[in-house]
Design a protein around this motif. Sequence first.
Motif, PDB file in Angstrom:
ATOM      1  N   MET A 111       0.931  -1.346  -0.035  1.00 39.60           N
ATOM      2  CA  MET A 111      -0.250  -0.024   0.017  1.00 39.60           C
ATOM      3  C   MET A 111       0.959   1.292   0.020  1.00 39.60           C
ATOM      4  N   MET A 112       0.366   2.301  -0.696  1.00 38.82           N
ATOM      5  CA  MET A 112       1.198   3.501  -0.759  1.00 38.82           C
ATOM      6  C   MET A 112       0.050   4.602  -0.825  1.00 38.82           C
ATOM      7  N   ARG A 113       0.235   5.627  -0.082  1.00 38.42           N
ATOM      8  CA  ARG A 113      -0.700   6.631   0.115  1.00 38.42           C
ATOM      9  C   ARG A 113       0.166   7.983   0.319  1.00 38.42           C
TER      10      ARG A 113
ATOM     11  N   ARG B 137       1.399  13.247  11.539  1.00 35.71           N
ATOM     12  CA  ARG B 137       2.543  12.427  12.145  1.00 35.71           C
ATOM     13  C   ARG B 137       2.668  12.918  13.410  1.00 35.71           C
ATOM     14  N   VAL B 138       2.463  14.336  13.832  1.00 31.73           N
ATOM     15  CA  VAL B 138       2.712  14.960  15.078  1.00 31.73           C
ATOM     16  C   VAL B 138       1.764  14.285  16.046  1.00 31.73           C
ATOM     17  N   LEU B 139       0.807  14.140  15.894  1.00 36.78           N
ATOM     18  CA  LEU B 139      -0.338  13.368  16.812  1.00 36.78           C
ATOM     19  C   LEU B 139      -0.003  12.014  17.091  1.00 36.78           C
ATOM     20  N   SER B 140       0.276  11.261  16.021  1.00 33.62           N
ATOM     21  CA  SER B 140       0.624  10.101  16.231  1.00 33.62           C
ATOM     22  C   SER B 140       2.236   9.818  17.184  1.00 33.62           C
ATOM     23  N   LEU B 141       3.086  10.686  16.744  1.00 32.73           N
ATOM     24  CA  LEU B 141       4.194  10.638  17.758  1.00 32.73           C
ATOM     25  C   LEU B 141       3.927  11.273  18.989  1.00 32.73           C
TER      26      LEU B 141
ATOM     27  N   SER C  60      -2.404   0.963   8.441  1.00 31.91           N
ATOM     28  CA  SER C  60      -3.691   0.812   9.302  1.00 31.91           C
ATOM     29  C   SER C  60      -3.707   1.908  10.474  1.00 31.91           C
ATOM     30  N   LEU C  61      -2.542   1.951  11.018  1.00 34.16           N
ATOM     31  CA  LEU C  61      -2.213   2.825  12.259  1.00 34.16           C
ATOM     32  C   LEU C  61      -2.310   4.350  11.893  1.00 34.16           C
ATOM     33  N   ALA C  62      -1.895   4.615  10.638  1.00 36.00           N
ATOM     34  CA  ALA C  62      -1.938   5.958  10.206  1.00 36.00           C
ATOM     35  C   ALA C  62      -3.369   6.193   9.907  1.00 36.00           C
TER      36      ALA C  62
ATOM     37  N   THR D 256       4.968   8.637   9.501  1.00 34.40           N
ATOM     38  CA  THR D 256       4.951   9.305   8.436  1.00 34.40           C
ATOM     39  C   THR D 256       4.381   8.625   7.236  1.00 34.40           C
ATOM     40  N   TRP D 257       3.384   9.127   6.706  1.00 34.86           N
ATOM     41  CA  TRP D 257       2.719   8.238   5.423  1.00 34.86           C
ATOM     42  C   TRP D 257       3.808   7.774   4.469  1.00 34.86           C
TER      43      TRP D 257
END
Length: 415
Positions: free
Chosen positions: A65-67, A221-225, A298-300, A255-256
């Motif tokens: 998968m790539m997004r 990204r920032v929210l995930s970190l 899935s996590l992103a 990071t996607w």
Amino acid sequence: MAACGLDFGTSNTTLGRAGADGPRLVPLEERHVTIPSAIFFEPGREPVIGRAATEAYVEGTPGRMMRSLKSVLGSGLIEETTPVGRERVRFRDVIGRYLAAVKARAEDAAGESFDAVVHGRPVHFVDGDAEGDRRAENTLREIAHGIGFRHVAFQYEPIAAALDHERSVRREEIALIADIGGGTSDFSIVRLSPERHARADRAGDILANDGVRIGGTDFDRVLSLGTVMPLLGLGSPMRREGLTVPNAYFHDLATWSSINRLYNPRTRREIAEIVRDGARPDLIARLSTVVELERGHSLALAVEGAKIAASDDGAGTVDLEWVESGLAAAIDRATLVAHTGRLAARIAERVGRCLAQAGLRADAIDALFLTGGSTRLPHVREGLTACLPGARVVEGDTFGSVGIGLTIEAARQAA
């Protein structure tokens, strides 16, 4: 010569054509005129794009998968390769395959071939790097030629949004256009009127252009970190005193465009060693599970969904039950603002830069036109409106205004 306007966005893509009834976006996925900028490679099959790509990935179909494909333009990644089945494919070729599929769908839906395109582009592909900007545009031009467009032109995305807004303007005004998308935040100050709308040359009406490479994927990204990666071991200590677990794995996972970097035997071995040598092997084991299952996207997706829920409804949850029973990260609006407030402030700072470039005061702006998915984030919106308290706020089509404006421009150039 059939011309179209193509808005290849970090998160979503549209393609429009102009007919007797005016500019219209073409359906690209069943009835949808907007298609996610995602592609899924299943071994032995043609790649699928859009919602179908996400569905194949979420359903556990083996493949890659790539997004957020656009985010690699202007970066060193564009010439790198990524494993797809038994072959390695350049990222520029991945973008080419995605855009070729979009073009083919649009031509099928419209019943005609497109040989000319006006491509949207951010004001800056790369912040503070004019040469990087030039390379990114040239790469996108080469890709467009490679998939069958003989004539390729570009228009700044906020200018395109201004052309869409201008269709509803009844008297002359000065508008600040804010296009806050998935990968960049772009601004233009433009003089608009019904009479000016008919002019072919609008260069004199563009009073300022500015932008910054911050968009919705940066908020993700920032929210995930800040909320999810600590649950997987970010910041946790190693057994050896004074050392912590390396950060690179977590930054790639958040990071996607970098998630797929983790899916290789070497990284798996390194993470297994950290499980052995870390002071919190229980946390790193969770990271190992995500990488082993290749579920980074899935996590992103879950973080993005929680961000939207927190923005729209006040609270959201990143469900990590598939990693470990009972594991989850709660994100409410206060958490969202705490982790991403600085990004919102940096976006709002560009309004002042635009005003200075145009030589105008805030009270000279008649209308603030908002488009792009990230304008739905309350603290982003509040930061922008606070800069222009006297301006009328105009809601654009969140995901369609830029595409419509590019289509208007394409019709002008083809005339």
